[in-house]
Scaffold this motif. Structure first.
Motif, PDB file in Angstrom:
ATOM      1  N   GLY A   2      38.354  45.601  44.136  1.00 63.68           N
ATOM      2  CA  GLY A   2      37.095  45.100  43.586  1.00 63.68           C
ATOM      3  C   GLY A   2      35.891  45.738  44.243  1.00 63.68           C
ATOM      4  O   GLY A   2      34.915  46.086  43.579  1.00 63.68           O
ATOM      5  N   PHE A   3      35.931  45.891  45.569  1.00 69.93           N
ATOM      6  CA  PHE A   3      34.821  46.511  46.294  1.00 69.93           C
ATOM      7  C   PHE A   3      34.635  47.963  45.863  1.00 69.93           C
ATOM      8  O   PHE A   3      33.512  48.416  45.619  1.00 69.93           O
ATOM      9  CB  PHE A   3      35.085  46.441  47.802  1.00 69.93           C
ATOM     10  N   LEU A   4      35.734  48.695  45.750  1.00 74.59           N
ATOM     11  CA  LEU A   4      35.642  50.094  45.328  1.00 74.59           C
ATOM     12  C   LEU A   4      35.140  50.205  43.894  1.00 74.59           C
ATOM     13  O   LEU A   4      34.377  51.116  43.554  1.00 74.59           O
ATOM     14  CB  LEU A   4      37.009  50.767  45.466  1.00 74.59           C
ATOM     15  N   ILE A   6      33.081  48.105  42.275  1.00 69.60           N
ATOM     16  CA  ILE A   6      31.638  47.853  42.228  1.00 69.60           C
ATOM     17  C   ILE A   6      30.870  49.046  42.793  1.00 69.60           C
ATOM     18  O   ILE A   6      29.829  49.445  42.254  1.00 69.60           O
ATOM     19  CB  ILE A   6      31.293  46.574  43.012  1.00 69.60           C
ATOM     20  N   SER A   7      31.390  49.623  43.883  1.00 71.30           N
ATOM     21  CA  SER A   7      30.730  50.790  44.480  1.00 71.30           C
ATOM     22  C   SER A   7      30.666  51.935  43.477  1.00 71.30           C
ATOM     23  O   SER A   7      29.634  52.607  43.334  1.00 71.30           O
ATOM     24  CB  SER A   7      31.468  51.230  45.746  1.00 71.30           C
ATOM     25  N   TRP A 100      40.104  34.752  44.048  1.00 73.57           N
ATOM     26  CA  TRP A 100      40.929  35.874  43.636  1.00 73.57           C
ATOM     27  C   TRP A 100      42.336  35.452  43.232  1.00 73.57           C
ATOM     28  O   TRP A 100      43.192  36.282  43.014  1.00 73.57           O
ATOM     29  CB  TRP A 100      40.999  36.912  44.759  1.00 73.57           C
TER      30      TRP A 100
END
Length: 248
Positions: A2-4, A6-7, A100
């Motif tokens: 998820g972090f990757l 959004i980045s 999650w």
């Protein structure tokens, strides 16, 4: 993941900015006879909506409603029937801990991954073209009309001087509608797929989206073909994600 995701999504936003700036530079090279609005069948049959300060508010309002609905009933909402009962107490004791669980991460990742693909598609068309907006004003942001070629990497703007090919207004709405239809509408409190409540809510969801898509055109935010292609591109990318990434 998820972090990757959004980045990478924010990276695609930057790519869109650069594409818009390239279109500004190209627009400044066009002759006056090429800076005219293209013909459009709906524009020819509906009067111009002249209150430009308010014309985007219906879109903004519905987008916020869809986004809030998605967050409340999907990311933070009632547990999905496929979610193991042993994990459901985690949502009642702490929603963040249960965020999650089950498919909530999937809907979140699927939205931003498909949006990233769509934004890159849109950036490629804007960067390679120069096209007037439906009102014939050319670039929407006139303050950047004197941009130098070397400023395309550092000037933060989304001047619409290139051909969007498909509507960003419609595609954003359709992406959220796909999330709601695929994840929220399958939850137990909706009644289940095929139930009368599911049918009514689905019909209301898509009817409002069709009406807003029509409004986008008659408000001169886009050409008709932009909105029609958004209806083709977004569901196609959304469904293709299911084949490539594999929904749970």
């Amino acid at each position: 993941r998820g972090f990757l995701t959004i980045s990478f999504y924010f990276l695609t936003i930057y790519v869109n900015m650069v594409a818009s700036n390239l279109a500004v530079v190209r627009w400044n090279l066009l002759s006056d006879e090429l800076r005219v609005a293209a013909p459009d069948i709906l524009h020819d049959n509906f009067p111009i909506y002249t209150n430009h300060k308010l014309k985007e508010w219906p879109l903004v309002f519905l987008y916020i409603v869809f986004l809030a609905f998605t967050i409340r009933y999907d990311l933070l909402g009632i547990p999905h029937p496929d979610m193991p009962k042993s994990n459901r107490h985690r949502l009642t004791k702490g929603r963040i801990r249960g965020l999650w669980d089950y498919k909530r991460g999937e809907s979140f990742v699927r939205y931003f991954e498909t949006r990233s693909v769509i934004e890159l598609m849109r950036a490629s068309t804007v960067a390679l073209t120069a096209f007037s907006d439906p009102l014939g004003h050319g670039c929407v942001d006139h303050e950047v009309s004197t941009m130098a070629p070397g400023e395309v990497w550092t000037t933060w703007t989304f001047a619409r001087c290139g051909d969007n090919i498909f509507s960003g207004h419609a595609s954003q709405l359709l992406s959220l509608v796909c999330v709601i239809q695929s994840y929220v509408m399958t939850q137990r409190h909706v009644g289940g797929v095929g139930s009368s409540r599911w049918a009514v809510l689905s019909a209301a969801l898509w009817t409002s989206t069709v009406m807003l898509s029509f409004y986008i055109v008659i408000a001169r935010l886009h050409y008709t073909v932009d909105v029609v292609l958004a209806w083709i591109v977004v569901p196609t990318v959304w469904l293709a994600w299911g084949q490539v990434s594999g929904p749970s």
